[in-house]
Design a protein around this motif. Structure first.
Motif, PDB file in Angstrom:
ATOM      1  N   GLY A   1       0.874  -1.166   0.000  1.00  0.00           N
ATOM      2  CA  GLY A   1       0.000   0.000   0.000  1.00  0.00           C
ATOM      3  C   GLY A   1       0.908   1.212   0.000  1.00  0.00           C
ATOM      4  N   ASN A   2       1.156   1.799   1.142  1.00  0.00           N
ATOM      5  CA  ASN A   2       2.062   2.932   1.264  1.00  0.00           C
ATOM      6  C   ASN A   2       3.242   2.551   2.137  1.00  0.00           C
ATOM      7  OD1 ASN A   2       0.483   4.803  -0.224  1.00  0.00           O
ATOM      8  ND2 ASN A   2      -0.880   5.024   1.540  1.00  0.00           N
TER       9      ASN A   2
ATOM     10  N   ASP B   1      -2.161  -3.333   3.167  1.00  0.00           N
ATOM     11  CA  ASP B   1      -2.913  -4.568   2.944  1.00  0.00           C
ATOM     12  C   ASP B   1      -2.931  -5.041   1.498  1.00  0.00           C
ATOM     13  OD1 ASP B   1      -4.497  -2.667   1.759  1.00  0.00           O
ATOM     14  OD2 ASP B   1      -6.291  -3.062   2.972  1.00  0.00           O
ATOM     15  N   SER B   2      -2.154  -4.433   0.617  1.00  0.00           N
ATOM     16  CA  SER B   2      -2.257  -4.785  -0.798  1.00  0.00           C
ATOM     17  C   SER B   2      -1.693  -6.161  -1.111  1.00  0.00           C
ATOM     18  CB  SER B   2      -1.554  -3.741  -1.670  1.00  0.00           C
ATOM     19  OG  SER B   2      -0.155  -3.820  -1.523  1.00  0.00           O
TER      20      SER B   2
ATOM     21  N   GLN C   1       8.055  -0.470  -2.080  1.00  0.00           N
ATOM     22  CA  GLN C   1       6.855  -1.293  -2.094  1.00  0.00           C
ATOM     23  C   GLN C   1       7.236  -2.765  -2.184  1.00  0.00           C
ATOM     24  OE1 GLN C   1       3.373   0.102  -2.425  1.00  0.00           O
ATOM     25  NE2 GLN C   1       4.522   1.848  -1.635  1.00  0.00           N
TER      26      GLN C   1
ATOM     27  N   LYS D   1       5.832  -6.047  -4.078  1.00  0.00           N
ATOM     28  CA  LYS D   1       4.892  -6.415  -5.129  1.00  0.00           C
ATOM     29  C   LYS D   1       5.373  -7.669  -5.856  1.00  0.00           C
ATOM     30  CE  LYS D   1       2.155  -2.846  -4.605  1.00  0.00           C
ATOM     31  NZ  LYS D   1       0.773  -3.010  -4.094  1.00  0.00           N
TER      32      LYS D   1
ATOM     33  N   SER E   1      -0.631  -6.974  -7.060  1.00  0.00           N
ATOM     34  CA  SER E   1      -0.933  -7.052  -5.626  1.00  0.00           C
ATOM     35  C   SER E   1      -1.680  -8.360  -5.376  1.00  0.00           C
ATOM     36  CB  SER E   1      -1.797  -5.862  -5.192  1.00  0.00           C
ATOM     37  OG  SER E   1      -1.120  -4.640  -5.386  1.00  0.00           O
TER      38      SER E   1
ATOM     39  N   ASN F   1      -3.708  -8.942  -3.044  1.00  0.00           N
ATOM     40  CA  ASN F   1      -5.073  -8.613  -2.623  1.00  0.00           C
ATOM     41  C   ASN F   1      -5.960  -8.550  -3.871  1.00  0.00           C
ATOM     42  OD1 ASN F   1      -7.466  -7.372  -1.764  1.00  0.00           O
ATOM     43  ND2 ASN F   1      -6.410  -6.149  -0.210  1.00  0.00           N
TER      44      ASN F   1
ATOM     45  N   ALA G   1      -8.747  -7.437  -4.467  1.00  0.00           N
ATOM     46  CA  ALA G   1      -9.561  -6.229  -4.638  1.00  0.00           C
ATOM     47  C   ALA G   1      -8.809  -5.130  -5.372  1.00  0.00           C
ATOM     48  CB  ALA G   1     -10.025  -5.719  -3.276  1.00  0.00           C
ATOM     49  N   LEU G   2      -7.497  -5.302  -5.548  1.00  0.00           N
ATOM     50  CA  LEU G   2      -6.686  -4.261  -6.168  1.00  0.00           C
ATOM     51  C   LEU G   2      -6.312  -4.630  -7.595  1.00  0.00           C
ATOM     52  CD1 LEU G   2      -4.369  -3.414  -3.144  1.00  0.00           C
ATOM     53  CD2 LEU G   2      -6.460  -2.261  -3.868  1.00  0.00           C
ATOM     54  N   GLU G   3      -6.161  -3.624  -8.421  1.00  0.00           N
ATOM     55  CA  GLU G   3      -5.880  -3.838  -9.831  1.00  0.00           C
ATOM     56  C   GLU G   3      -4.391  -4.080 -10.077  1.00  0.00           C
ATOM     57  OE1 GLU G   3      -7.318  -0.646 -12.177  1.00  0.00           O
ATOM     58  OE2 GLU G   3      -9.431  -0.975 -11.674  1.00  0.00           O
ATOM     59  N   THR G   4      -4.108  -4.823 -11.150  1.00  0.00           N
ATOM     60  CA  THR G   4      -2.756  -5.001 -11.651  1.00  0.00           C
ATOM     61  C   THR G   4      -2.459  -3.879 -12.641  1.00  0.00           C
ATOM     62  OG1 THR G   4      -2.808  -7.405 -11.376  1.00  0.00           O
ATOM     63  CG2 THR G   4      -1.264  -6.527 -13.007  1.00  0.00           C
TER      64      THR G   4
END
Length: 270
Positions: free
Chosen positions: A134-135, A186-187, A223, A225, A242, A244, A246-249
């Motif tokens: 995430g950050n 959480d990514s 990050q 990844k 990611s 997770n 819910a997150l985009e590639t």
């Protein structure tokens, strides 16, 4: 004075042309809507400052580093900014050895992992920087004297001790080329959870296989990844993934990606 102004604007234009970008394309890559936002940087009559601001240099670097022949480097771009701006940019990976400190020194130099010495042979340092799922966080960068100079680097906040046979046979990493970093965000859940630690092999800082790496764009916080090479792309492109769902590639040219090291170990609470 005029010579300096012309030099900055001419070099800005040279970098754009070397990157193979139109003024409109460069503006878009730098995050602007149209070329009118940046056209003054190529006109010495409109841009009267001696240097680019750090913000413009950062945006320019994000747009052109890795492009052209020979590939444009960060140093090519940041040479257009004030010299002190380049020297004070935080290093992503570094550490320090308090046992080597002295009371003299004037010049700040880049400081890397090999300067640090463990209290016990084979220990791996955990540095004051966090890998963002995430950050991320760059952590505290400190300056300490070392013999006849001073050096900048991340503070070592802990030492981790592993059996040498485990590192060599199972993790397949050398303790003198690795660091420990904490995961935040959480990514990368459920694989990597906030508070987990990972072992980063700094020697593996190129893409050799599709796996998980510590990465950066060269300016932002580091990050964690998953990186996947896209076949038959020229220049080579990669997917930044990611775990997770819910997150985009998203996709980026490999040359624009800074690989800090491969994630070769995972320390988690179960």
């Amino acid at each position: 004075m005029t010579k300096t102004k012309l030099n900055v604007t001419a070099r800005f234009k040279e970098l754009r042309e070397r990157a193979g970008l139109s003024l409109a394309a460069l503006a878009k890559a730098m995050g602007y809507r149209n070329s009118s936002s940046i056209q003054r940087y190529e006109n010495p009559d409109l841009y009267t400052k001696e240097f680019l601001s750090a913000d413009i240099a950062k945006k320019l670097a994000q747009a052109v580093v890795g492009r052209g022949q020979p590939p444009i480097t960060e140093e090519d771009v940041w040479s257009l900014a004030r010299p002190e701006t380049l020297s004070t940019r935080p290093r992503l990976i570094a550490s320090f050895d308090p046992d080597n400190s002295s009371e003299t020194g004037e010049t700040a130099l880049g400081f890397t992992r090999e300067h640090w010495k463990p209290s016990e042979q084979g220990a791996i340092p955990e540095i004051d920087a966090k890998l963002g799922a995430g950050n991320g966080q760059n952590g505290e960068v400190i300056n300490i004297p070392l013999r006849d100079q001073s050096i900048s680097g991340h503070k070592v906040i802990a030492e981790w001790h592993f059996p040498p046979e485990y590192l060599h046979n199972e993790v397949k990493v050398s303790s003198n080329g690795a660091i420990i970093m904490e995961v935040v965000g959480d990514s990368m859940q459920p694989t990597y959870m906030p508070g987990d630690r990972v072992i980063v092999d700094l020697h593996q800082n190129t893409l050799t296989s599709d796996t998980v790496y510590a990465i950066s764009d060269g300016f932002a916080e580091p990050q964690i990844k998953r990186i996947q090479r896209i076949p038959f792309t020229d220049p080579t492109e990669v997917r930044i993934i990611s775990d997770n769902p819910a997150l985009e590639t998203f996709t980026v040219e490999l040359s624009r990606l800074t690989i800090i090291g491969r994630i070769c170990g995972h320390l988690a609470r179960k």
